[in-house]
Write a protein that holds these residues in place. Sequence first.
Motif, PDB file in Angstrom:
ATOM      1  N   ARG A 118     -11.344   9.462 -31.051  1.00 33.91           N
ATOM      2  CA  ARG A 118     -11.847  10.239 -31.453  1.00 33.91           C
ATOM      3  C   ARG A 118     -12.528  11.199 -30.623  1.00 33.91           C
ATOM      4  NH1 ARG A 118     -15.242  11.534 -35.800  1.00 33.91           N
ATOM      5  NH2 ARG A 118     -16.790  13.186 -36.837  1.00 33.91           N
ATOM      6  N   VAL A 119     -12.778  10.927 -29.126  1.00 35.21           N
ATOM      7  CA  VAL A 119     -13.100  11.481 -28.193  1.00 35.21           C
ATOM      8  C   VAL A 119     -11.735  12.685 -27.674  1.00 35.21           C
ATOM      9  CG1 VAL A 119     -15.188  10.808 -27.532  1.00 35.21           C
ATOM     10  CG2 VAL A 119     -12.905  10.123 -26.532  1.00 35.21           C
ATOM     11  N   ASP A 122     -12.579  15.581 -30.129  1.00 33.85           N
ATOM     12  CA  ASP A 122     -13.781  16.151 -30.400  1.00 33.85           C
ATOM     13  C   ASP A 122     -14.599  16.019 -29.432  1.00 33.85           C
ATOM     14  OD1 ASP A 122     -16.249  15.851 -31.358  1.00 33.85           O
ATOM     15  OD2 ASP A 122     -15.364  15.530 -33.551  1.00 33.85           O
ATOM     16  N   GLU A 123     -15.016  18.007 -28.677  1.00 31.38           N
ATOM     17  CA  GLU A 123     -15.893  17.997 -27.601  1.00 31.38           C
ATOM     18  C   GLU A 123     -17.369  17.547 -28.276  1.00 31.38           C
ATOM     19  OE1 GLU A 123     -16.848  19.061 -24.429  1.00 31.38           O
ATOM     20  OE2 GLU A 123     -15.163  20.162 -25.107  1.00 31.38           O
ATOM     21  N   GLN A 125     -18.423  14.800 -30.259  1.00 33.99           N
ATOM     22  CA  GLN A 125     -18.549  13.157 -29.716  1.00 33.99           C
ATOM     23  C   GLN A 125     -18.098  13.040 -28.365  1.00 33.99           C
ATOM     24  OE1 GLN A 125     -18.583  10.235 -32.930  1.00 33.99           O
ATOM     25  NE2 GLN A 125     -20.146  12.502 -32.807  1.00 33.99           N
ATOM     26  N   ALA A 126     -17.119  13.445 -27.913  1.00 36.75           N
ATOM     27  CA  ALA A 126     -17.269  13.765 -26.103  1.00 36.75           C
ATOM     28  C   ALA A 126     -18.396  13.970 -25.483  1.00 36.75           C
ATOM     29  CB  ALA A 126     -15.893  14.780 -25.706  1.00 36.75           C
ATOM     30  N   SER A 148      -7.998  14.286 -21.918  1.00 32.53           N
ATOM     31  CA  SER A 148      -8.628  14.404 -23.302  1.00 32.53           C
ATOM     32  C   SER A 148     -10.277  15.554 -23.155  1.00 32.53           C
ATOM     33  CB  SER A 148      -9.190  13.061 -23.036  1.00 32.53           C
ATOM     34  OG  SER A 148      -9.752  12.885 -21.765  1.00 32.53           O
ATOM     35  N   LEU A 150     -12.976  13.894 -23.531  1.00 31.79           N
ATOM     36  CA  LEU A 150     -14.002  13.250 -22.577  1.00 31.79           C
ATOM     37  C   LEU A 150     -13.395  13.373 -21.699  1.00 31.79           C
ATOM     38  CD1 LEU A 150     -16.142  10.751 -22.969  1.00 31.79           C
ATOM     39  CD2 LEU A 150     -13.594   9.272 -22.584  1.00 31.79           C
TER      40      LEU A 150
END
Length: 252
Positions: A118-119, A122-123, A125-126, A148, A150
Amino acid sequence: MTSIDLNADLGEGFGRWRLTDDERLLAVVSSANVACGFHAGDAATMRRVCELAAECGVTIGAQVSYRDLAGFGRRAMDVPPAELAAEVAYQIGALEVFARAAGARVGYVKPHGALYNRVVRDEEQAAAVVDGVRLADSALPVLGLPGSRLLARARACGLPTVTEAFADRAYTDEGTLVPRGQDGAVVTDPEAVVARSLELARDGAVTARSGARVAVRARSLCLHGDTPGAVELARRVRERLTASGVRVEAFA
């Protein structure tokens, strides 16, 4: 001489049930991603693995996850950012207690499963994961996929970052992992895994599922501990790397 870190997911059991052969894998790897109780692991398992890792001189890493014991952390979940940050910090803190008791420290953080994937893109959640790491320790390195969100967020917040590759996972042409639900997502041929390990460590590249050559610059190589024959495969990887002039050493 080229060098690379070998990491494995360890402590992935619960109570009397054990999935990973922690003792034998710790004799091969240089870094241990220890399950912190959210996708696998419990207090006794975390303590035991930290003690074993310290005895072997293996760096201890916190493998943080969505709260998903039933799904082994591999199910997609939507967790509010503030809640996710708190849960990431909680997991790191729990492992740190056992690491310190063993005479060591938590040396880095790596997300697991659905959270790891997800990370990548996904900004929000990261950012939540990075906030959680900073709550626990503002100097902890973060291990993740090259390119990523993250790692970008971690760097922007002043955290050290470490890139990672997977010899037993198929890659897309964009350098991301093929989702586990798709055919061919996991590379099962041991010789292919060994060859890909050397390719990643020495050349910084891997052959994608399409056949394209993809650059993957990684400081650490993950060896999954829950695959059949994981210990023997890890030994073969390390032996091939060493024989080819690649030094195996922890990044942290």
